[in-house]
Design a protein around this motif. Structure first.
Motif, PDB file in Angstrom:
ATOM      1  N   THR A   1       0.885  -1.170  -0.146  1.00 14.96           N
ATOM      2  CA  THR A   1      -0.091  -0.318   0.015  1.00 14.96           C
ATOM      3  C   THR A   1       0.932   1.245   0.039  1.00 14.96           C
ATOM      4  O   THR A   1       1.859   1.358   0.793  1.00 14.96           O
ATOM      5  N   GLN A   2       0.573   2.187  -0.936  1.00 12.55           N
ATOM      6  CA  GLN A   2       1.531   3.098  -0.974  1.00 12.55           C
ATOM      7  C   GLN A   2       1.275   4.550  -0.245  1.00 12.55           C
ATOM      8  O   GLN A   2       1.937   5.272  -0.053  1.00 12.55           O
ATOM      9  N   SER A   3       0.004   4.696   0.101  1.00 14.37           N
ATOM     10  CA  SER A   3      -0.466   5.596   1.027  1.00 14.37           C
ATOM     11  C   SER A   3      -1.912   5.299   1.697  1.00 14.37           C
ATOM     12  O   SER A   3      -2.403   4.416   1.114  1.00 14.37           O
ATOM     13  N   ILE A   4      -1.973   5.988   2.834  1.00 14.35           N
ATOM     14  CA  ILE A   4      -3.043   5.616   3.585  1.00 14.35           C
ATOM     15  C   ILE A   4      -3.699   7.087   4.020  1.00 14.35           C
ATOM     16  O   ILE A   4      -3.003   7.942   4.315  1.00 14.35           O
ATOM     17  N   THR A   5      -5.115   7.036   3.824  1.00 11.20           N
ATOM     18  CA  THR A   5      -5.623   8.273   3.929  1.00 11.20           C
ATOM     19  C   THR A   5      -6.621   8.196   5.140  1.00 11.20           C
ATOM     20  O   THR A   5      -7.296   7.210   5.448  1.00 11.20           O
ATOM     21  N   LEU A   6      -6.145   9.031   6.291  1.00  9.47           N
ATOM     22  CA  LEU A   6      -7.352   8.913   7.541  1.00  9.47           C
ATOM     23  C   LEU A   6      -8.357   9.546   7.339  1.00  9.47           C
ATOM     24  O   LEU A   6      -8.370  10.583   6.423  1.00  9.47           O
TER      25      LEU A   6
ATOM     26  N   THR B   1     -13.401  16.809  12.588  1.00 17.80           N
ATOM     27  CA  THR B   1     -14.599  16.656  13.206  1.00 17.80           C
ATOM     28  C   THR B   1     -15.114  18.109  13.972  1.00 17.80           C
ATOM     29  O   THR B   1     -14.213  18.838  13.750  1.00 17.80           O
ATOM     30  N   PRO B   2     -16.262  18.296  13.882  1.00 15.70           N
ATOM     31  CA  PRO B   2     -16.753  19.591  14.389  1.00 15.70           C
ATOM     32  C   PRO B   2     -16.231  20.079  15.771  1.00 15.70           C
ATOM     33  O   PRO B   2     -15.893  21.255  15.741  1.00 15.70           O
ATOM     34  N   ASP B   3     -15.955  19.325  16.700  1.00 16.09           N
ATOM     35  CA  ASP B   3     -15.062  19.714  17.978  1.00 16.09           C
ATOM     36  C   ASP B   3     -13.540  19.718  17.862  1.00 16.09           C
ATOM     37  O   ASP B   3     -12.864  20.277  18.635  1.00 16.09           O
ATOM     38  N   GLY B   4     -13.030  19.298  16.521  1.00 20.00           N
ATOM     39  CA  GLY B   4     -11.445  19.714  16.579  1.00 20.00           C
ATOM     40  C   GLY B   4     -10.530  18.257  17.258  1.00 20.00           C
ATOM     41  O   GLY B   4      -9.541  18.294  16.793  1.00 20.00           O
ATOM     42  N   THR B   5     -11.345  17.336  17.726  1.00 19.01           N
ATOM     43  CA  THR B   5     -10.733  16.275  18.180  1.00 19.01           C
ATOM     44  C   THR B   5     -10.642  15.149  17.151  1.00 19.01           C
ATOM     45  O   THR B   5     -11.717  15.146  16.230  1.00 19.01           O
ATOM     46  N   TYR B   6      -9.894  14.134  17.460  1.00 18.53           N
ATOM     47  CA  TYR B   6     -10.066  13.059  16.659  1.00 18.53           C
ATOM     48  C   TYR B   6     -10.110  11.770  17.328  1.00 18.53           C
ATOM     49  O   TYR B   6      -9.542  11.370  18.419  1.00 18.53           O
ATOM     50  N   ALA B   7     -11.022  10.967  17.043  1.00 10.46           N
ATOM     51  CA  ALA B   7     -11.463   9.593  17.708  1.00 10.46           C
ATOM     52  C   ALA B   7     -10.726   8.571  17.322  1.00 10.46           C
ATOM     53  O   ALA B   7     -10.828   7.494  18.290  1.00 10.46           O
ATOM     54  N   GLY B   8     -10.004   8.462  16.409  1.00  6.33           N
ATOM     55  CA  GLY B   8      -9.064   7.451  16.060  1.00  6.33           C
ATOM     56  C   GLY B   8      -9.875   6.259  14.949  1.00  6.33           C
ATOM     57  O   GLY B   8     -11.161   6.521  14.959  1.00  6.33           O
ATOM     58  N   GLU B   9      -9.173   5.560  14.593  1.00  8.64           N
ATOM     59  CA  GLU B   9      -9.817   4.132  13.566  1.00  8.64           C
ATOM     60  C   GLU B   9      -8.765   3.279  13.457  1.00  8.64           C
ATOM     61  O   GLU B   9      -7.588   3.381  13.584  1.00  8.64           O
ATOM     62  N   ALA B  10      -9.345   2.281  12.950  1.00  5.95           N
ATOM     63  CA  ALA B  10      -8.530   1.000  12.712  1.00  5.95           C
ATOM     64  C   ALA B  10      -8.514   0.702  11.180  1.00  5.95           C
ATOM     65  O   ALA B  10      -9.614   0.662  10.708  1.00  5.95           O
ATOM     66  N   LEU B  11      -7.287   0.674  10.641  1.00  4.52           N
ATOM     67  CA  LEU B  11      -7.296   0.782   9.195  1.00  4.52           C
ATOM     68  C   LEU B  11      -6.476  -0.703   8.724  1.00  4.52           C
ATOM     69  O   LEU B  11      -5.096  -0.881   8.953  1.00  4.52           O
ATOM     70  N   PRO B  12      -7.129  -1.688   8.190  1.00  2.00           N
ATOM     71  CA  PRO B  12      -6.177  -2.776   7.882  1.00  2.00           C
ATOM     72  C   PRO B  12      -5.745  -2.519   6.563  1.00  2.00           C
ATOM     73  O   PRO B  12      -6.346  -1.976   5.633  1.00  2.00           O
TER      74      PRO B  12
ATOM     75  N   GLY C   1      -3.398  21.620   9.189  1.00  7.59           N
ATOM     76  CA  GLY C   1      -2.166  21.623   8.468  1.00  7.59           C
ATOM     77  C   GLY C   1      -2.380  19.950   7.951  1.00  7.59           C
ATOM     78  O   GLY C   1      -3.253  19.337   8.262  1.00  7.59           O
ATOM     79  N   THR C   2      -1.375  19.688   7.020  1.00  2.96           N
ATOM     80  CA  THR C   2      -1.239  18.466   6.438  1.00  2.96           C
ATOM     81  C   THR C   2      -0.473  17.519   7.369  1.00  2.96           C
ATOM     82  O   THR C   2       0.810  17.862   7.493  1.00  2.96           O
ATOM     83  N   TYR C   3      -0.915  16.451   7.569  1.00  2.00           N
ATOM     84  CA  TYR C   3      -0.142  15.632   8.539  1.00  2.00           C
ATOM     85  C   TYR C   3       0.409  14.240   7.628  1.00  2.00           C
ATOM     86  O   TYR C   3      -0.140  13.839   6.743  1.00  2.00           O
ATOM     87  N   THR C   4       1.721  14.028   8.026  1.00  2.00           N
ATOM     88  CA  THR C   4       2.278  12.812   7.270  1.00  2.00           C
ATOM     89  C   THR C   4       3.168  12.040   8.362  1.00  2.00           C
ATOM     90  O   THR C   4       3.482  12.525   9.449  1.00  2.00           O
TER      91      THR C   4
END
Length: 179
Positions: A45-50, A55-66, A165-168
């Motif tokens: 896999t060459q790239s993964i997009t989160l 989110t409306p409140d600016g926080t990030y809940a996380g996620e599982a990405l196989p 910003g852009t996250y990498t």
């Protein structure tokens, strides 16, 4: 004269009969070749997009990405696999404490069995150079067409908001052939 010719012919035939085995010989021809030890990583896999970052409140809940590390193989013995998980960051920053510029994650291999001994890699509290795990002295292996897979589980930012910003980030895979 005919008697002499017959006698000579018989003598020659006798000599040929007794000397034929003495001319026979055997030999063994050795065949050899060298196969160089090598490894390969293909079709990763060459790239993964989160998703769910904005989110409306600016926080990030996380996620599982196989995802797929790719079709990895080594034909030697004593091979090594090293995986480095680097945090996902942006260069934007602030000193205001409710904001962060880093998304951490845990990387867990799910297949093939050759990677089963790799411990989950966590970028939480890891330096910017990442968290690293290595498996050494592996036998020849091929993860096959189904590819080796891992699950990348991003961590919640809790009450912290992500800076715009852009996250990498990146996951580095190094396979080294043995002998």
């Amino acid at each position: 004269m005919l008697k002499f010719t017959l006698a000579a012919s018989a003598a020659v035939a006798a000599i040929v009969a007794f000397s034929a085995p003495s001319f026979a010989a055997t030999d063994t021809i050795s065949i050899s070749g060298v196969v160089s030890a090598k490894c390969s990583v293909a079709n990763a896999t060459q790239s993964i997009t989160l998703s769910n970052i904005d989110t409306p409140d600016g926080t990030y809940a996380g996620e599982a990405l196989p995802e797929s590390i790719g079709d990895i193989w080594c034909n030697g013995t004593g091979n090594s696999v090293q995986i480095t998980a680097k945090p996902i960051t942006t260069s934007n920053s602030t000193t205001d404490t409710p904001f962060i510029n880093r998304i951490d994650y845990v990387l867990s291999a799910t297949s093939p069995s050759v990677f089963a001994a790799l411990p989950p890699l966590s970028t939480v509290n890891a330096p910017a150079s990442g968290a690293m795990a290595t498996l050494d002295t592996l036998p020849a292996f091929d993860t096959g067409a189904s590819h080796s897979t891992y699950t990348m589980t991003t961590q919640s930012t809790g009450g912290n908001k992500l800076i715009a910003g852009t996250y990498t980030g990146e996951i580095d895979v190094l396979v080294t052939p043995g002998t």
